[in-house]
Design a protein around this motif. Structure first.
Motif, mmCIF file in Angstrom:
data_model
loop_
_atom_site.group_PDB
_atom_site.id
_atom_site.type_symbol
_atom_site.label_atom_id
_atom_site.label_comp_id
_atom_site.label_asym_id
_atom_site.label_seq_id
_atom_site.Cartn_x
_atom_site.Cartn_y
_atom_site.Cartn_z
ATOM 1 N N ALA A 1 0.833 -1.208 0.000
ATOM 2 C CA ALA A 1 0.000 0.000 0.000
ATOM 3 C C ALA A 1 0.864 1.252 0.000
ATOM 4 N N LEU A 2 1.942 1.251 0.770
ATOM 5 C CA LEU A 2 2.849 2.399 0.781
ATOM 6 C C LEU A 2 3.506 2.587 -0.588
ATOM 7 N N LEU A 3 3.914 1.504 -1.205
ATOM 8 C CA LEU A 3 4.532 1.574 -2.526
ATOM 9 C C LEU A 3 3.544 2.134 -3.550
ATOM 10 N N ARG A 4 2.311 1.655 -3.515
ATOM 11 C CA ARG A 4 1.292 2.168 -4.438
ATOM 12 C C ARG A 4 0.996 3.643 -4.175
ATOM 13 N N ALA A 5 0.978 4.039 -2.913
ATOM 14 C CA ALA A 5 0.751 5.447 -2.577
ATOM 15 C C ALA A 5 1.902 6.312 -3.091
ATOM 16 N N ALA A 6 3.128 5.787 -3.030
ATOM 17 C CA ALA A 6 4.284 6.518 -3.548
ATOM 18 C C ALA A 6 4.160 6.707 -5.062
ATOM 19 N N VAL A 7 3.712 5.676 -5.762
ATOM 20 C CA VAL A 7 3.500 5.768 -7.209
ATOM 21 C C VAL A 7 2.421 6.807 -7.505
ATOM 22 N N ASP A 8 1.332 6.771 -6.749
ATOM 23 C CA ASP A 8 0.251 7.751 -6.941
ATOM 24 C C ASP A 8 0.746 9.172 -6.698
ATOM 25 N N ARG A 9 1.538 9.356 -5.644
ATOM 26 C CA ARG A 9 2.064 10.685 -5.351
ATOM 27 C C ARG A 9 2.984 11.152 -6.479
ATOM 28 N N ALA A 10 3.842 10.264 -6.949
ATOM 29 C CA ALA A 10 4.758 10.628 -8.034
ATOM 30 C C ALA A 10 3.971 11.085 -9.260
ATOM 31 N N ARG A 11 2.929 10.342 -9.608
ATOM 32 C CA ARG A 11 2.079 10.746 -10.741
ATOM 33 C C ARG A 11 1.448 12.110 -10.488
ATOM 34 N N ALA A 12 0.911 12.314 -9.285
ATOM 35 C CA ALA A 12 0.251 13.576 -8.939
ATOM 36 C C ALA A 12 1.225 14.748 -9.027
ATOM 37 N N GLU A 13 2.502 14.493 -8.798
ATOM 38 C CA GLU A 13 3.523 15.533 -8.886
ATOM 39 C C GLU A 13 4.028 15.720 -10.319
ATOM 40 N N GLY A 14 3.455 14.975 -11.259
ATOM 41 C CA GLY A 14 3.828 15.119 -12.660
ATOM 42 C C GLY A 14 4.980 14.250 -13.113
ATOM 43 N N ALA A 15 5.433 13.340 -12.283
ATOM 44 C CA ALA A 15 6.532 12.454 -12.672
ATOM 45 C C ALA A 15 6.052 11.466 -13.739
ATOM 46 N N VAL A 16 6.961 11.075 -14.607
ATOM 47 C CA VAL A 16 6.644 10.082 -15.631
ATOM 48 C C VAL A 16 7.411 8.775 -15.401
ATOM 49 N N ARG A 17 8.325 8.787 -14.433
ATOM 50 C CA ARG A 17 9.085 7.585 -14.053
ATOM 51 C C ARG A 17 9.268 7.568 -12.547
ATOM 52 N N ILE A 18 9.418 6.345 -12.027
ATOM 53 C CA ILE A 18 9.780 6.191 -10.621
ATOM 54 C C ILE A 18 10.850 5.103 -10.554
#
Length: 171
Positions: free
Chosen positions: A106-123
Motif C-alpha cells: 500500500a505504501l509503494l502504491r501510494a508513492a507511485v500515486d504521489r509521483a504521478r500527482a507531482e507530474g513524474a513520468v518515471r519512478i
C-alpha cells in the motif's frame, strides 16, 4: 496482532520520534547501508523533510501500541532540473509486528500515486541484491531491473550488488 485498517498520509513534524524509533527497530543489513541510527537521533533534517514521507497509520486496534506502522520516502532523485520528471523511492520500512498485512504494498502504491500527482513520468529505486523479499515486491508492482552494479556495496563483510529498478508512470 492484526491491524483491521490503516490509512496512509503525509508525515508530519510531530512524527519524528516515532519514525526514528521505527527506523531503529527495523534496521537490518538486509536493506540498510548506513549504520543503525543512535537513540535520540532526529529522523527529519534539512535533506529528509516530513513532506517527502508517506506513513501508514493504524486505525482501531494498533500493532504493538504504535500508531505509525511504516513509511516510504519518495523524492526527486537529484536537485537537478533534468531529473525533475523522475521520483525515487528512497526508503521503505514496516514495523515487524505489522508485516504481511499489505502495508508495504500500500505504501509503494501510494508513492507511485504521489509521483504521478507531482507530474513524474518515471519512478525508480535502488535495492540491495540480497534483499529478495523487497525485490519480489517491487517486481510484482511493475518495477523492472534496469541495472546492476555488481559488488558495489561492502556490507557486513561481503560485497553486495546494488540493483537499480524502475518503471514508467504512463497510462
Amino acid at each position: 496482532m492484526l491491524v483491521p485498517e490503516f490509512a496512509i498520509r503525509t508525515a508530519a513534524p510531530g512524527d519524528d520520534r516515532f519514525l526514528a524509533a521505527l527506523d531503529r527497530n527495523t534496521w537490518s543489513t538486509l536493506h540498510a547501508v548506513q549504520p543503525r541510527p543512535e537513540p535520540g537521533t532526529p529522523f527529519f533534517d534539512e535533506r529528509h523533510r516530513p513532506e517527502d514521507y508517506l506513513v501508514a497509520v493504524g486505525e482501531g486496534e494498533v500493532v504493538g501500541g504504535a500508531a505509525l506502522l511504516g513509511y516510504v520516502r519518495v523524492a526527486p532523485p537529484t536537485p537537478l532540473a533534468v531529473t525533475a520528471h523522475v521520483r525515487q523511492i528512497q526508503g521503505l520500512a514496516v514495523a515487524e509486528a505489522a508485516r504481511r498485512l499489505g502495508i508495504a504494498r500500500a505504501l509503494l502504491r501510494a508513492a507511485v500515486d504521489r509521483a504521478r500527482a507531482e507530474g513524474a513520468v518515471r519512478i525508480t529505486l535502488r535495492v540491495l541484491g540480497h534483499n529478495a523479499p523487497a525485490r519480489a515486491l517491487y517486481a510484482s508492482e511493475g518495477f523492472a531491473v534496469e541495472g546492476v552494479l555488481p559488488g558495489e556495496i561492502f556490507l557486513d563483510g561481503a560485497y553486495v550488488d546494488d540493483v537499480l529498478m524502475g518503471r514508467s508512470l504512463g497510462p
